[in-house]
Design an enzyme around this catalytic site. Structure first.
Site, PDB file in Angstrom:
ATOM      1  N   LYS A  90       0.809  -1.217   0.000  1.00 38.32           N
ATOM      2  CA  LYS A  90       0.000   0.000   0.000  1.00 38.32           C
ATOM      3  C   LYS A  90       0.845   1.270   0.000  1.00 38.32           C
ATOM      4  O   LYS A  90       0.345   2.353  -0.297  1.00 38.32           O
ATOM      5  CB  LYS A  90      -0.959   0.013   1.198  1.00 38.32           C
ATOM      6  CG  LYS A  90      -0.319   0.170   2.556  1.00 38.32           C
ATOM      7  CD  LYS A  90      -1.363   0.114   3.656  1.00 38.32           C
ATOM      8  CE  LYS A  90      -0.764   0.259   5.041  1.00 38.32           C
ATOM      9  NZ  LYS A  90      -0.118   1.567   5.268  1.00 38.32           N
ATOM     10  N   ASP A  91       2.153   1.141   0.302  1.00 38.95           N
ATOM     11  CA  ASP A  91       3.061   2.295   0.286  1.00 38.95           C
ATOM     12  C   ASP A  91       3.779   2.457  -1.047  1.00 38.95           C
ATOM     13  O   ASP A  91       4.530   3.420  -1.226  1.00 38.95           O
ATOM     14  CB  ASP A  91       4.117   2.160   1.394  1.00 38.95           C
ATOM     15  CG  ASP A  91       3.516   2.243   2.789  1.00 38.95           C
ATOM     16  OD1 ASP A  91       2.463   2.873   2.938  1.00 38.95           O
ATOM     17  OD2 ASP A  91       4.122   1.665   3.714  1.00 38.95           O
ATOM     18  N   ARG A 138      -7.743   8.756   2.563  1.00 38.90           N
ATOM     19  CA  ARG A 138      -8.816   7.794   2.330  1.00 38.90           C
ATOM     20  C   ARG A 138      -9.615   7.548   3.600  1.00 38.90           C
ATOM     21  O   ARG A 138     -10.856   7.610   3.601  1.00 38.90           O
ATOM     22  CB  ARG A 138      -8.236   6.465   1.810  1.00 38.90           C
ATOM     23  CG  ARG A 138      -9.278   5.343   1.734  1.00 38.90           C
ATOM     24  CD  ARG A 138      -8.634   3.994   1.434  1.00 38.90           C
ATOM     25  NE  ARG A 138      -7.697   3.569   2.469  1.00 38.90           N
ATOM     26  CZ  ARG A 138      -8.045   2.935   3.587  1.00 38.90           C
ATOM     27  NH1 ARG A 138      -9.317   2.666   3.840  1.00 38.90           N
ATOM     28  NH2 ARG A 138      -7.126   2.557   4.457  1.00 38.90           N
ATOM     29  N   ARG A 139      -8.919   7.262   4.705  1.00 37.96           N
ATOM     30  CA  ARG A 139      -9.637   7.000   5.958  1.00 37.96           C
ATOM     31  C   ARG A 139     -10.393   8.229   6.425  1.00 37.96           C
ATOM     32  O   ARG A 139     -11.496   8.130   6.965  1.00 37.96           O
ATOM     33  CB  ARG A 139      -8.646   6.518   7.030  1.00 37.96           C
ATOM     34  CG  ARG A 139      -8.109   5.117   6.755  1.00 37.96           C
ATOM     35  CD  ARG A 139      -7.084   4.700   7.777  1.00 37.96           C
ATOM     36  NE  ARG A 139      -6.607   3.333   7.526  1.00 37.96           N
ATOM     37  CZ  ARG A 139      -5.366   2.936   7.650  1.00 37.96           C
ATOM     38  NH1 ARG A 139      -4.429   3.793   8.022  1.00 37.96           N
ATOM     39  NH2 ARG A 139      -5.024   1.683   7.400  1.00 37.96           N
ATOM     40  N   ARG A 156       0.241  10.651  12.757  1.00 38.58           N
ATOM     41  CA  ARG A 156       1.214   9.834  12.056  1.00 38.58           C
ATOM     42  C   ARG A 156       2.110   9.143  13.058  1.00 38.58           C
ATOM     43  O   ARG A 156       2.041   9.374  14.247  1.00 38.58           O
ATOM     44  CB  ARG A 156       2.042  10.688  11.084  1.00 38.58           C
ATOM     45  CG  ARG A 156       1.285  11.119   9.829  1.00 38.58           C
ATOM     46  CD  ARG A 156       2.229  11.566   8.734  1.00 38.58           C
ATOM     47  NE  ARG A 156       3.193  10.512   8.392  1.00 38.58           N
ATOM     48  CZ  ARG A 156       4.388  10.742   7.877  1.00 38.58           C
ATOM     49  NH1 ARG A 156       4.807  11.990   7.679  1.00 38.58           N
ATOM     50  NH2 ARG A 156       5.184   9.745   7.578  1.00 38.58           N
ATOM     51  N   ARG A 162       1.055   5.560  17.631  1.00 42.86           N
ATOM     52  CA  ARG A 162      -0.361   5.891  17.504  1.00 42.86           C
ATOM     53  C   ARG A 162      -1.188   5.300  18.647  1.00 42.86           C
ATOM     54  O   ARG A 162      -2.125   5.932  19.135  1.00 42.86           O
ATOM     55  CB  ARG A 162      -0.872   5.443  16.132  1.00 42.86           C
ATOM     56  CG  ARG A 162      -0.382   6.369  15.025  1.00 42.86           C
ATOM     57  CD  ARG A 162      -0.987   6.028  13.683  1.00 42.86           C
ATOM     58  NE  ARG A 162      -0.067   5.278  12.854  1.00 42.86           N
ATOM     59  CZ  ARG A 162      -0.312   4.923  11.601  1.00 42.86           C
ATOM     60  NH1 ARG A 162      -1.469   5.236  11.043  1.00 42.86           N
ATOM     61  NH2 ARG A 162       0.568   4.259  10.895  1.00 42.86           N
ATOM     62  N   CYS A 248      -1.011  10.201  -2.931  1.00 40.46           N
ATOM     63  CA  CYS A 248      -1.745  10.424  -1.675  1.00 40.46           C
ATOM     64  C   CYS A 248      -2.742  11.576  -1.785  1.00 40.46           C
ATOM     65  O   CYS A 248      -3.322  11.973  -0.797  1.00 40.46           O
ATOM     66  CB  CYS A 248      -0.754  10.718  -0.545  1.00 40.46           C
ATOM     67  SG  CYS A 248       0.284   9.326  -0.113  1.00 40.46           S
TER      68      CYS A 248
END
Length: 318
Positions: A90-91, A138-139, A156, A162, A248
């Site tokens: 995903k990165d 997206r989130r 981040r 987190r 992004c």
């Protein structure tokens, strides 16, 4: 035992990256004909710090996009300092640098997002105006689509960071990739799991990518760690990613899975404020095709093209 490394593996230095890379490192050692315990000798990890790791106070789109998690590692690959790189899929940007390719994708871990909070079991149950911490556009957009009252805060850092900020009350809730939590044994922190059909994850989420030089992509050790089903699903999701701008700056979700011999795919893109959502879904029969990989890519491209034609620039941040 080999007296010198056969394959040098580049990876980020975070706890999650090292856990992921370690899993693949041991599989590479076995594919090379050695015991997993010999992995550090025949396939040593080379830790490379990326710009994305160093800069933690801004969104990736403000400092260059998701390539900041791969750029320095790819430079090491191009320079010959490593023989392959292991990334979270995903990165990985939609396009690789000239001369490099995603040569292998192993079996995928759970692709879904996890909801974490000390105040509610689900996003829908958060109090009015609750603070949702995320750095993912997206989130942010998907959450605001369901709960437009939420106060989205930049969050981040690695998973431990987190979790600490959540427990210290800096935010009321956050969303994390379940795959990373499972790889670190932290899945018990998840209060609930999001439905990947209703809330598609990032394209490629849960999958790992082994990147090499194009000239090395047919090496037998790479063939030994490929997973065909995951490769096709990711091809469809990244076909959509590539069509929908692929950085992004666009809130994109895509989820592909096999059902009844067919590849199923749902793709969505949203306006950054979450007010409008554009979705398409479809399927492809791949078993009788000479090139199922290209068919999977074409499925993603076609669904994303329909979204692009409907949405225009509404789904691009800034």
């Amino acid at each position: 035992m080999a007296t010198q490394p056969l394959v040098r593996i580049g990876a980020r230095g975070s706890k999650l990256s090292l856990a992921q890379a370690g899993q693949i490192q041991r599989r590479i050692a076995v594919a090379l004909g050695y015991a997993p315990e010999e992995a550090d000798v025949v396939a040593p990890l080379v830790v490379i710090t990326t710009t994305g790791d160093r800069v933690q106070d801004r969104r990736l789109l403000e400092i260059g996009g998701k390539a900041l998690f791969t750029k320095e590692i790819e430079e090491a690959l191009l320079d010959g300092r490593i023989d392959c790189a292991i990334h979270s899929m995903k990165d990985v940007p939609a396009e690789c640098p000239d001369g490099l390719t995603i040569a292998a994708i192993p079996e995928r871990e759970d692709p879904r997002d996890a909801f974490l909070s000390n105040k509610a079991d689900r996003l829908e149950d958060l109090p009015q105006g609750a603070r949702l911490g995320t750095a993912s556009l997206r989130r942010q957009a998907q959450s605001l689509h369901r709960r437009p009252d939420l106060d989205v805060q930049l969050l981040r850092g690695n998973i431990d960071t987190r979790l600490r900020k959540l427990n210290e009350g800096e935010v009321d809730a956050t969303l994390l990739a379940l795959a990373g939590m499972k790889r670190l044994g932290l899945e018990a922190h998840a209060k609930s799991i999001l439905d990947p059909y209703e809330c598609p994850p990032a394209p490629g989420q849960g999958a790992l990518a082994v990147e090499t030089w194009v000239k090395d992509q047919d090496a037998p050790w790479l063939e030994a760690i490929r997973d065909p089903a995951t490769t096709l699903a990711v091809a469809a999701e990244r076909g959509a990613l590539r069509t929908l701008e692929g950085s992004c700056r666009t809130p994109i979700g895509a989820h592909a899975w096999m059902a009844g011999g067919q590849l199923q795919l749902v793709v969505e893109a949203l306006t950054p404020d979450g007010k409008t959502r554009f979705r398409r879904e479809g399927s492809a029969e791949l078993s009788a095709l000479a090139s199922p990989f290209e068919a999977a890519q074409d499925l993603g491209t076609s669904l994303a093209t329909a979204i692009r034609e409907e949405a225009g620039e509404a789904i691009v941040f800034g």
